[in-house]
Scaffold this motif. Structure first.
Motif, PDB file in Angstrom:
ATOM      1  N   VAL A 179       1.007  -1.047   0.052  1.00  0.00           N
ATOM      2  CA  VAL A 179      -0.545   0.075  -0.334  1.00  0.00           C
ATOM      3  C   VAL A 179       0.607   1.487   0.276  1.00  0.00           C
ATOM      4  CG1 VAL A 179      -0.119   0.006   2.946  1.00  0.00           C
ATOM      5  CG2 VAL A 179      -1.996   1.286   0.842  1.00  0.00           C
ATOM      6  N   ARG A 180       0.228   2.237  -0.569  1.00  0.00           N
ATOM      7  CA  ARG A 180       0.809   3.551  -0.820  1.00  0.00           C
ATOM      8  C   ARG A 180       1.067   4.659   0.528  1.00  0.00           C
ATOM      9  NH1 ARG A 180       0.324   8.672  -3.324  1.00  0.00           N
ATOM     10  NH2 ARG A 180       2.092   9.609  -3.638  1.00  0.00           N
ATOM     11  N   ARG A 181       2.495   4.592   0.868  1.00  0.00           N
ATOM     12  CA  ARG A 181       2.245   5.653   2.037  1.00  0.00           C
ATOM     13  C   ARG A 181       1.188   6.907   1.863  1.00  0.00           C
ATOM     14  NH1 ARG A 181       7.380   4.136   6.280  1.00  0.00           N
ATOM     15  NH2 ARG A 181       8.181   2.176   4.958  1.00  0.00           N
ATOM     16  N   GLY A 182       1.230   7.552   2.954  1.00  0.00           N
ATOM     17  CA  GLY A 182       0.659   8.963   3.254  1.00  0.00           C
ATOM     18  C   GLY A 182       2.666   9.664   2.643  1.00  0.00           C
ATOM     19  N   GLY A 183       2.720  10.851   2.879  1.00  0.00           N
ATOM     20  CA  GLY A 183       4.078  11.249   2.539  1.00  0.00           C
ATOM     21  C   GLY A 183       4.562  11.934   1.082  1.00  0.00           C
ATOM     22  N   GLY A 184       4.445  11.149   0.172  1.00  0.00           N
ATOM     23  CA  GLY A 184       4.387  11.287  -1.098  1.00  0.00           C
ATOM     24  C   GLY A 184       5.563  10.666  -1.376  1.00  0.00           C
ATOM     25  N   TYR A 185       6.146  11.175  -2.698  1.00  0.00           N
ATOM     26  CA  TYR A 185       7.496   9.855  -2.915  1.00  0.00           C
ATOM     27  C   TYR A 185       7.292   8.492  -3.364  1.00  0.00           C
ATOM     28  CZ  TYR A 185       9.445  14.527  -0.902  1.00  0.00           C
ATOM     29  OH  TYR A 185       9.523  15.123  -0.897  1.00  0.00           O
ATOM     30  N   ASN A 186       6.431   7.854  -3.200  1.00  0.00           N
ATOM     31  CA  ASN A 186       5.736   6.707  -3.875  1.00  0.00           C
ATOM     32  C   ASN A 186       6.060   6.113  -2.545  1.00  0.00           C
ATOM     33  OD1 ASN A 186       3.649   7.555  -5.804  1.00  0.00           O
ATOM     34  ND2 ASN A 186       5.624   7.971  -7.318  1.00  0.00           N
ATOM     35  N   LYS A 187       6.004   6.019  -1.497  1.00  0.00           N
ATOM     36  CA  LYS A 187       6.551   5.358  -0.829  1.00  0.00           C
ATOM     37  C   LYS A 187       5.898   3.857  -0.326  1.00  0.00           C
ATOM     38  CE  LYS A 187       7.823   8.353   2.509  1.00  0.00           C
ATOM     39  NZ  LYS A 187       8.044   8.526   3.970  1.00  0.00           N
ATOM     40  N   LEU A 188       5.724   2.897  -0.609  1.00  0.00           N
ATOM     41  CA  LEU A 188       5.222   1.435   0.042  1.00  0.00           C
ATOM     42  C   LEU A 188       5.682   0.948   1.009  1.00  0.00           C
ATOM     43  CD1 LEU A 188       5.364   0.029  -3.726  1.00  0.00           C
ATOM     44  CD2 LEU A 188       3.658   1.540  -3.069  1.00  0.00           C
ATOM     45  N   ILE A 189       4.605   0.455   1.818  1.00  0.00           N
ATOM     46  CA  ILE A 189       4.792  -0.476   3.065  1.00  0.00           C
ATOM     47  C   ILE A 189       3.960  -2.189   2.011  1.00  0.00           C
ATOM     48  CG2 ILE A 189       3.885  -1.279   4.978  1.00  0.00           C
ATOM     49  CD1 ILE A 189       3.360   1.879   5.814  1.00  0.00           C
ATOM     50  N   PHE A 190       4.864  -2.886   2.224  1.00  0.00           N
ATOM     51  CA  PHE A 190       4.426  -4.256   1.793  1.00  0.00           C
ATOM     52  C   PHE A 190       4.388  -4.876   3.346  1.00  0.00           C
ATOM     53  CE2 PHE A 190       6.970  -3.994  -2.161  1.00  0.00           C
ATOM     54  CZ  PHE A 190       7.153  -3.140  -2.017  1.00  0.00           C
TER      55      PHE A 190
END
Lengths: 114, 113
Positions: free
Chosen positions: A93-104
């Protein structure tokens, strides 16, 4: 805070049988969801993604996933698996805070047997 | 096609050595990421970079540092390798325009003895 739970660490299945890999998420921001596949000794490859619109998403290799907002789920399905589908599958799922960081999620190992 | 390459597929280092893992992407992506992958834990973010010379800590930055001197290249540095850093290391990149996916390299399996 966002999190991803993959409910099965391993899923054994016979060839040509249907399979469902389960993923639940929690997110306080707009939900963007992904499924990746990792074949042995390789990096991750995108299977499909949900950004908006239709809740049924079709991906590569005959996989599809359904976004269910009320159940906060994004389960991956395939109606008939092949030996070559043996791999590890990751929900993200994409994290908040931008930069397209993901949590797996922790991953689900799919083992297809003849 | 987006291509992300990593300098080594397999690496064996001794405890206390300084280790460099390098990653190059060819799609002019703004964002680059380093993860470590361990069985049962999925992928955990070590560091990411959103521009040249810009970096932010991820979830497990202890024992690691990074460098991004050129847009296409992102290096992970283990200043003094320890056995608990034995793992698979994955590099990824993504554009900063819209909620797009990350593209991954093939991974480096690092063993510290």
């Amino acid at each position: 805070a966002q999190s991803v739970t993959q409910l099965d660490s391993q899923v054994p299945v016979f060839e040509e049988a249907p399979v469902e890999l389960r993923c639940n998420y929690s997110s306080s921001v707009s939900v963007y969801l992904f499924w990746y596949v990792q074949y042995p000794n390789q990096g991750l490859q995108l299977l499909l993604k949900y950004l908006s619109g239709s809740t049924l998403v079709k991906g590569i290799n005959g996989f599809e996933a359904e976004f269910n907002k009320s159940q906060t789920s994004f389960h991956l399905r395939k109606p008939s698996v092949h030996i070559s589908d043996t791999a590890e599958y990751f929900c993200a799922v994409r994290r908040g805070g931008g930069y397209n960081k993901l949590i797996f999620g922790a991953g689900t190992r799919l083992a297809v047997h003849p | 096609d987006v291509k992300v390459t990593q300098s080594s597929r397999y690496l064996v280092k001794r405890t206390g050595e300084k280790v460099f893992l390098e990653c190059v992407q060819d799609m002019d992506h703004e964002n680059m990421f380093w993860y470590r992958q361990d069985p049962g834990l999925g992928l955990r973010l070590i560091y990411f970079s959103y521009d040249v010379k810009m970096k932010e800590k991820g979830d497990i930055p202890e024992g690691y540092s990074v460098s991004r001197e050129k847009k296409e290249r992102f290096s992970l540095i283990l200043e003094s390798a320890s056995t608990n850093q034995t793992s698979m290391y994955l590099c990824a990149s993504s554009t900063n325009r819209g909620p797009y996916e990350q593209y991954f390299g093939p991974g480096t399996r690092l063993t510290v003895t």
